[in-house]
Design a protein around this motif. Structure first.
Motif, short mmCIF file in Angstrom:
data_model
loop_
_atom_site.label_atom_id
_atom_site.label_comp_id
_atom_site.label_asym_id
_atom_site.label_seq_id
_atom_site.Cartn_x
_atom_site.Cartn_y
_atom_site.Cartn_z
N ARG A 296 1.58 6.81 -6.92
CA ARG A 296 0.49 7.63 -7.40
C ARG A 296 0.70 9.13 -7.14
NH1 ARG A 296 -4.22 4.78 -8.67
NH2 ARG A 296 -5.47 6.66 -8.38
N LYS A 297 1.82 9.48 -6.53
CA LYS A 297 2.10 10.89 -6.31
C LYS A 297 2.37 11.60 -7.63
CE LYS A 297 3.89 10.67 -1.58
NZ LYS A 297 5.05 10.94 -0.70
N ARG B 68 0.82 -1.20 0.00
CA ARG B 68 0.00 0.00 0.00
C ARG B 68 0.87 1.26 0.00
NH1 ARG B 68 -2.03 0.85 4.91
NH2 ARG B 68 -3.24 -1.08 4.92
N PHE C 55 -5.89 17.13 -6.36
CA PHE C 55 -5.33 18.15 -5.46
C PHE C 55 -3.82 18.23 -5.63
CE2 PHE C 55 -3.48 19.41 -1.39
CZ PHE C 55 -4.11 20.62 -1.18
N GLN C 56 -3.16 17.07 -5.73
CA GLN C 56 -1.71 17.06 -5.93
C GLN C 56 -1.33 17.77 -7.22
OE1 GLN C 56 0.34 13.22 -5.33
NE2 GLN C 56 -1.65 12.39 -4.80
N TRP C 57 -2.09 17.50 -8.28
CA TRP C 57 -1.79 18.05 -9.60
C TRP C 57 -1.81 19.57 -9.56
CZ3 TRP C 57 -3.15 21.07 -13.64
CH2 TRP C 57 -2.66 20.76 -14.91
N ALA D 49 -6.60 10.88 -11.80
CA ALA D 49 -7.57 10.27 -10.90
C ALA D 49 -8.03 11.26 -9.83
CB ALA D 49 -6.98 9.02 -10.26
N GLU D 50 -9.14 10.94 -9.18
CA GLU D 50 -9.71 11.85 -8.18
C GLU D 50 -8.75 12.12 -7.03
OE1 GLU D 50 -13.46 10.44 -6.82
OE2 GLU D 50 -14.47 10.70 -8.75
N ASP D 51 -8.03 11.09 -6.60
CA ASP D 51 -7.11 11.28 -5.48
C ASP D 51 -5.84 12.01 -5.89
OD1 ASP D 51 -6.51 8.89 -6.99
OD2 ASP D 51 -5.00 8.42 -5.49
N GLN D 52 -5.66 12.32 -7.18
CA GLN D 52 -4.48 13.02 -7.66
C GLN D 52 -4.78 14.46 -8.07
OE1 GLN D 52 -3.65 10.16 -10.81
NE2 GLN D 52 -1.89 9.38 -9.66
N GLU E 58 0.87 4.20 -2.89
CA GLU E 58 0.66 5.61 -2.57
C GLU E 58 1.81 6.46 -3.08
OE1 GLU E 58 0.16 5.72 1.62
OE2 GLU E 58 -1.89 4.94 1.60
N ASN F 96 -1.48 6.17 -12.80
CA ASN F 96 -2.68 5.61 -12.19
C ASN F 96 -3.16 4.44 -13.04
OD1 ASN F 96 -4.38 6.80 -14.31
ND2 ASN F 96 -4.00 8.74 -13.24
#
Length: 285
Positions: free
Chosen positions: A42-43, A35, A147-149, A142-145, A39, A101
């Motif tokens: 996917r950063k 995991r 904010f990072q983007w 992706a959705e979890d990326q 993570e 992703n």
């Protein structure tokens, strides 16, 4: 739970406690490591090409001056930028955002710069004018990326004096309206801006109950929170690939942008961007 005398007692579910304990016991060190690796993979990473830009990236106090940032999201938005703007020799690549992703290419958190024509998020700048940046994004974020983007892209830019324009492709099937949409009305643009944006728009604003999602929504939210003037133009179209007529819809949205010159592309250039989608869009291939 309350007693006869009004005393409140805490009641816990034994089944929930046992399930949680089983989950903790069943997760071994190998699962935790897998995991953690996912993570990390996917950063989102921002990489500049020149040493000067890399120095800005490493120094959080030093920001890159930019008067206008254009972000193109989607096949036709990116195709318009390539055919009408980047076709000039005055533009060159200065950086890229690496995204990994389940729907993107690449095998690591920091892949090599994407080759021309491959999906990716590439940043361009004019050789004789560094006040305008163009970010061309054709890969899935992706959705979890999201904010990072946005954080990675904007953290190196000086917010003062910055204006953002976002161009985005949207299927016309997602457009909600009580009226029938004639085929002659497609493609069409709808706009959405932040409260700090004081400029005019070339089309009607997005009507309720239509919403903005994905990367364009993340960029607009970031600009709204940080007080950056930004405007989004959504291009509703009934094509799934690159289409010259759909690309043309973005022309007015960018024509008034200072520092960007639109060069009408030749027929050969437009065919170069559309022939790939024509082949893959054939029902019998």
């Amino acid at each position: 739970m309350a007693t006869f005398f009004g005393e409140v007692l805490s009641v816990y579910s034994r089944a929930v406690e046992e399930d949680d304990r089983d989950d903790e016991d069943g997760e071994n060190e190998e699962d935790v490591e897998i995991r953690r690796e996912l993570e990390e993979k996917r950063k989102v990473h921002l990489k500049w090409c020149s040493e000067e830009c890399q120095a800005i990236e490493e120094n959080s106090d030093k920001k890159r001056l930019c008067s206008h940032l254009v972000i193109a999201v989607g096949t036709n938005a990116a195709g318009f930028v390539s055919a009408f703007i980047l076709n000039s020799a005055s533009w060159h690549r200065v950086g890229w955002l690496s995204v990994w992703n389940e729907r993107s290419r690449g095998s690591g958190p920091m892949p090599a710069p994407p080759a021309p024509g491959e999906p990716g998020c590439v940043i361009y700048q004019q050789k004789d004018d560094d006040s305008v940046l163009i970010c061309q994004c054709t890969c899935y974020v992706a959705e979890d990326q999201l904010f990072q983007w946005t954080e990675q892209l904007f953290m190196c830019l000086q917010k003062r004096g910055l204006t953002v324009t976002v161009l985005s492709d949207v299927p016309v099937a997602e457009y909600k309206t009580p009226d029938y949409i004639h085929g002659s009305d497609v493609p069409f643009l709808r706009a959405l801006s932040t409260s700090a944006y004081k400029g005019g728009v070339i089309c009607p604003f997005v009507e309720q109950p239509n919403i903005v999602t994905g990367l364009p929504a993340a960029v607009l939210c970031h600009c709204q929170v940080h007080g950056i003037p930004a405007v989004l133009y959504q291009n509703y179209s009934d094509v799934i690939g690159a289409d010259s007529y759909t690309m043309e819809a973005y022309r007015l949205a960018v024509s008034s942008t200072k520092g960007i010159k639109l060069d009408p592309p030749s027929t050969d250039v437009l065919q170069e961007f559309t022939k790939v989608s024509d082949i893959h869009g054939n029902l019998y291939t």
